[in-house]
Design an enzyme around this catalytic site. Structure first.
Site, PDB file in Angstrom:
ATOM      1  N   CYS A  89     -45.206  36.256 -34.731  1.00 17.47           N
ATOM      2  CA  CYS A  89     -44.265  35.668 -35.682  1.00 17.47           C
ATOM      3  C   CYS A  89     -43.344  36.746 -36.227  1.00 17.47           C
ATOM      4  O   CYS A  89     -43.576  37.952 -36.032  1.00 17.47           O
ATOM      5  CB  CYS A  89     -45.049  35.032 -36.848  1.00 17.47           C
ATOM      6  SG  CYS A  89     -45.781  36.258 -37.961  1.00 17.47           S
ATOM      7  N   GLY A 140     -46.682   2.941 -23.626  1.00 14.58           N
ATOM      8  CA  GLY A 140     -47.313   3.981 -22.805  1.00 14.58           C
ATOM      9  C   GLY A 140     -48.391   4.761 -23.509  1.00 14.58           C
ATOM     10  O   GLY A 140     -48.491   5.976 -23.338  1.00 14.58           O
ATOM     11  N   ALA A 142     -42.658   1.374 -18.087  1.00 12.80           N
ATOM     12  CA  ALA A 142     -41.775   1.367 -19.268  1.00 12.80           C
ATOM     13  C   ALA A 142     -40.309   1.471 -18.852  1.00 12.80           C
ATOM     14  O   ALA A 142     -39.428   0.863 -19.488  1.00 12.80           O
ATOM     15  CB  ALA A 142     -42.153   2.523 -20.190  1.00 12.80           C
ATOM     16  N   ASP A 153     -43.624  16.603 -25.446  1.00 18.90           N
ATOM     17  CA  ASP A 153     -42.476  17.001 -24.620  1.00 18.90           C
ATOM     18  C   ASP A 153     -41.186  16.747 -25.411  1.00 18.90           C
ATOM     19  O   ASP A 153     -41.227  16.202 -26.509  1.00 18.90           O
ATOM     20  CB  ASP A 153     -42.477  16.232 -23.279  1.00 18.90           C
ATOM     21  CG  ASP A 153     -42.325  14.715 -23.444  1.00 18.90           C
ATOM     22  OD1 ASP A 153     -43.187  13.964 -22.943  1.00 18.90           O
ATOM     23  OD2 ASP A 153     -41.353  14.284 -24.086  1.00 18.90           O
ATOM     24  N   ARG A 175     -47.585  23.765 -19.420  1.00 17.85           N
ATOM     25  CA  ARG A 175     -46.894  22.507 -19.765  1.00 17.85           C
ATOM     26  C   ARG A 175     -45.497  22.804 -20.330  1.00 17.85           C
ATOM     27  O   ARG A 175     -44.548  22.055 -20.114  1.00 17.85           O
ATOM     28  CB  ARG A 175     -47.750  21.698 -20.739  1.00 17.85           C
ATOM     29  CG  ARG A 175     -49.073  21.239 -20.121  1.00 17.85           C
ATOM     30  CD  ARG A 175     -49.994  20.604 -21.151  1.00 17.85           C
ATOM     31  NE  ARG A 175     -49.426  19.370 -21.674  1.00 17.85           N
ATOM     32  CZ  ARG A 175     -49.828  18.814 -22.836  1.00 17.85           C
ATOM     33  NH1 ARG A 175     -50.766  19.410 -23.571  1.00 17.85           N
ATOM     34  NH2 ARG A 175     -49.298  17.686 -23.257  1.00 17.85           N
ATOM     35  N   HIS A 198     -47.907  14.771 -33.035  1.00 16.95           N
ATOM     36  CA  HIS A 198     -48.884  15.699 -32.449  1.00 16.95           C
ATOM     37  C   HIS A 198     -48.284  17.060 -32.148  1.00 16.95           C
ATOM     38  O   HIS A 198     -48.884  17.864 -31.443  1.00 16.95           O
ATOM     39  CB  HIS A 198     -49.484  15.101 -31.158  1.00 16.95           C
ATOM     40  CG  HIS A 198     -50.426  13.980 -31.429  1.00 16.95           C
ATOM     41  ND1 HIS A 198     -50.904  13.155 -30.437  1.00 16.95           N
ATOM     42  CD2 HIS A 198     -50.984  13.528 -32.587  1.00 16.95           C
ATOM     43  CE1 HIS A 198     -51.719  12.258 -30.967  1.00 16.95           C
ATOM     44  NE2 HIS A 198     -51.787  12.457 -32.268  1.00 16.95           N
TER      45      HIS A 198
HETATM   46  N1  APR Z   1     -45.216   2.812 -18.101  1.00 12.19           N
HETATM   47  C1  APR Z   1     -45.940   2.348 -19.156  1.00 12.19           C
HETATM   48  N2  APR Z   1     -47.193   2.751 -19.440  1.00 12.19           N
HETATM   49  C2  APR Z   1     -47.733   3.677 -18.626  1.00 12.19           C
HETATM   50  C3  APR Z   1     -47.053   4.224 -17.503  1.00 12.19           C
HETATM   51  C4  APR Z   1     -45.738   3.748 -17.265  1.00 12.19           C
HETATM   52  N3  APR Z   1     -45.014   4.193 -16.225  1.00 12.19           N
HETATM   53  N4  APR Z   1     -47.874   5.115 -16.882  1.00 12.19           N
HETATM   54  C5  APR Z   1     -49.023   5.135 -17.593  1.00 12.19           C
HETATM   55  N5  APR Z   1     -48.942   4.267 -18.629  1.00 12.19           N
HETATM   56  C6  APR Z   1     -49.950   4.019 -19.673  1.00 12.19           C
HETATM   57  C7  APR Z   1     -51.384   3.996 -19.173  1.00 12.19           C
HETATM   58  O1  APR Z   1     -51.751   2.685 -18.768  1.00 12.19           O
HETATM   59  C8  APR Z   1     -52.144   4.431 -20.445  1.00 12.19           C
HETATM   60  O2  APR Z   1     -52.456   3.301 -21.242  1.00 12.19           O
HETATM   61  O3  APR Z   1     -49.869   5.111 -20.557  1.00 12.19           O
HETATM   62  C9  APR Z   1     -51.134   5.300 -21.193  1.00 12.19           C
HETATM   63  C10 APR Z   1     -51.470   6.778 -21.175  1.00 12.19           C
HETATM   64  O4  APR Z   1     -52.652   6.948 -21.930  1.00 12.19           O
HETATM   65  P1  APR Z   1     -53.185   8.414 -22.257  1.00 12.19           P
HETATM   66  O5  APR Z   1     -53.178   9.232 -21.007  1.00 12.19           O
HETATM   67  O6  APR Z   1     -54.458   8.259 -23.024  1.00 12.19           O
HETATM   68  O7  APR Z   1     -52.056   9.048 -23.198  1.00 12.19           O
HETATM   69  P2  APR Z   1     -51.856   8.789 -24.754  1.00 12.19           P
HETATM   70  O8  APR Z   1     -52.224   7.398 -25.133  1.00 12.19           O
HETATM   71  O9  APR Z   1     -50.494   9.263 -25.083  1.00 12.19           O
HETATM   72  O10 APR Z   1     -52.925   9.795 -25.419  1.00 12.19           O
HETATM   73  C11 APR Z   1     -52.930   9.856 -26.834  1.00 12.19           C
HETATM   74  O11 APR Z   1     -54.549  11.647 -26.741  1.00 12.19           O
HETATM   75  O12 APR Z   1     -55.319  13.531 -25.727  1.00 12.19           O
HETATM   76  C12 APR Z   1     -54.614  13.064 -26.809  1.00 12.19           C
HETATM   77  O13 APR Z   1     -53.001  14.262 -28.002  1.00 12.19           O
HETATM   78  C13 APR Z   1     -53.205  13.581 -26.808  1.00 12.19           C
HETATM   79  O14 APR Z   1     -51.224  12.465 -27.621  1.00 12.19           O
HETATM   80  C14 APR Z   1     -52.346  12.325 -26.757  1.00 12.19           C
HETATM   81  C15 APR Z   1     -53.296  11.256 -27.263  1.00 12.19           C
END
Ligand code: APR
Length: 237
Positions: free
Chosen positions: A136, A176, A220, A94, A57, A109
């Site tokens: 380190c 997102g 988004a 990221d 990643r 995170h």
């Molecule tokens: N625009 C807006 N929303 C989007 C888009 C987009 N182009 N593409 C995907 N999504 C939304 C999806 O509908 C979903 O609700 O982004 C969300 C992604 O959800 P996850 O994959 O669960 O990611 P996230 O919510 O950031 O996960 C939270 O979980 O695994 C842990 O540490 C990890 O920080 C992460 C945390």
């Protein structure tokens, strides 16, 4: 006009920049087990497996095709033009918010671009992949750097600062994120409790049990620039 904004972003804001989310189709958790690559126990059991997961990643961030999209840029513009207080909290590891110009940014995170000494907790910019020889410089003998990532079961970064901001804000926007991982998933409750306007920006349809007072459905990179313009124009959302 809003005076204090808190924004929370999740993997969905970086999806259009080519970075995989976690729980969507083809998400990272489809082909990696959380307990193997995102827990302290998994790291203790097989550090090389975890290092490969984060090295991959980390390398992706160097791909010239991976750049901030219009959503990242809209948030940087909001920070730059908004005269009130603003805090951008990201669950993402990221560096796309920074590259878009956001500065009032908190990575709750952790960050792919950094390693951490397991003994001192000191963080280091990552210049080479994680591995047995990447140590380190704060200890003798050098300790094997671990990813500066908050794994499941570990305490997120900056929670006091985040709580203070959520208790004061009058606008909370979550972009997102699937709202499945706490404490981030609970931020909307705190904002609602303190009377803030709460908005969800997500590709998926609103969840009828959602705690958000408004839902902007769509990518988004399309919905957020328009929302930022309305905020800067002083609209009541
Ligand atoms: N625009 C807006 N929303 C989007 C888009 C987009 N182009 N593409 C995907 N999504 C939304 C999806 O509908 C979903 O609700 O982004 C969300 C992604 O959800 P996850 O994959 O669960 O990611 P996230 O919510 O950031 O996960 C939270 O979980 O695994 C842990 O540490 C990890 O920080 C992460 C945390």
């Amino acid at each position: 006009m809003y005076q204090h904004i808190v924004v929370l972003t999740g993997a969905g804001i970086s999806a259009e920049s080519g970075l995989r989310t976690f729980r969507d189709q083809n998400g990272l958790w489809e082909d990696h087990r959380i307990e193997d690559v995102a827990t302290p126990e998994g790291y203790a059991r097989n550090p090389a497996l975890v290092e490969n997961f984060y090295n991959e990643r980390w390398q992706q961030l160097k791909n010239p095709a991976v750049t901030p999209n219009a959503a990242h840029e809209a948030l940087a513009q909001l920070e730059q033009a908004f005269t009130g207080k603003l805090l951008l909290v990201t669950q993402n590891v990221d560096n796309l918010h920074e590259r878009a110009g956001s500065k009032k940014l908190l990575h709750m995170h952790g960050e792919l671009n950094k390693g951490r000494c397991p003994r001192s907790g000191q963080t280091f910019s990552l210049h080479e992949p994680f591995g047995p020889d990447n140590g380190c410089t704060c200890c003798i003998p050098a300790q094997r750097l671990r990813p500066h990532i908050v794994w499941f079961g570990e305490i997120p970064i900056g929670m006091d600062r985040i709580h203070d901001a959520l208790e004061e804000c009058d606008l909370f926007i979550a972009i997102g994120t699937s709202g499945t991982v706490y404490p981030a998933a609970g931020f909307v409750d705190i904002a609602n409790h303190h009377g803030a306007m709460t908005i969800e920006v997500n590709l998926a349809e609103a969840d009828e049990h959602s705690m958000f007072k408004a839902h902007y459905q769509g990518s988004a990179s399309v919905t957020l620039p328009a929302l930022v313009q309305r905020i800067l124009a002083g609209d009541t959302l």
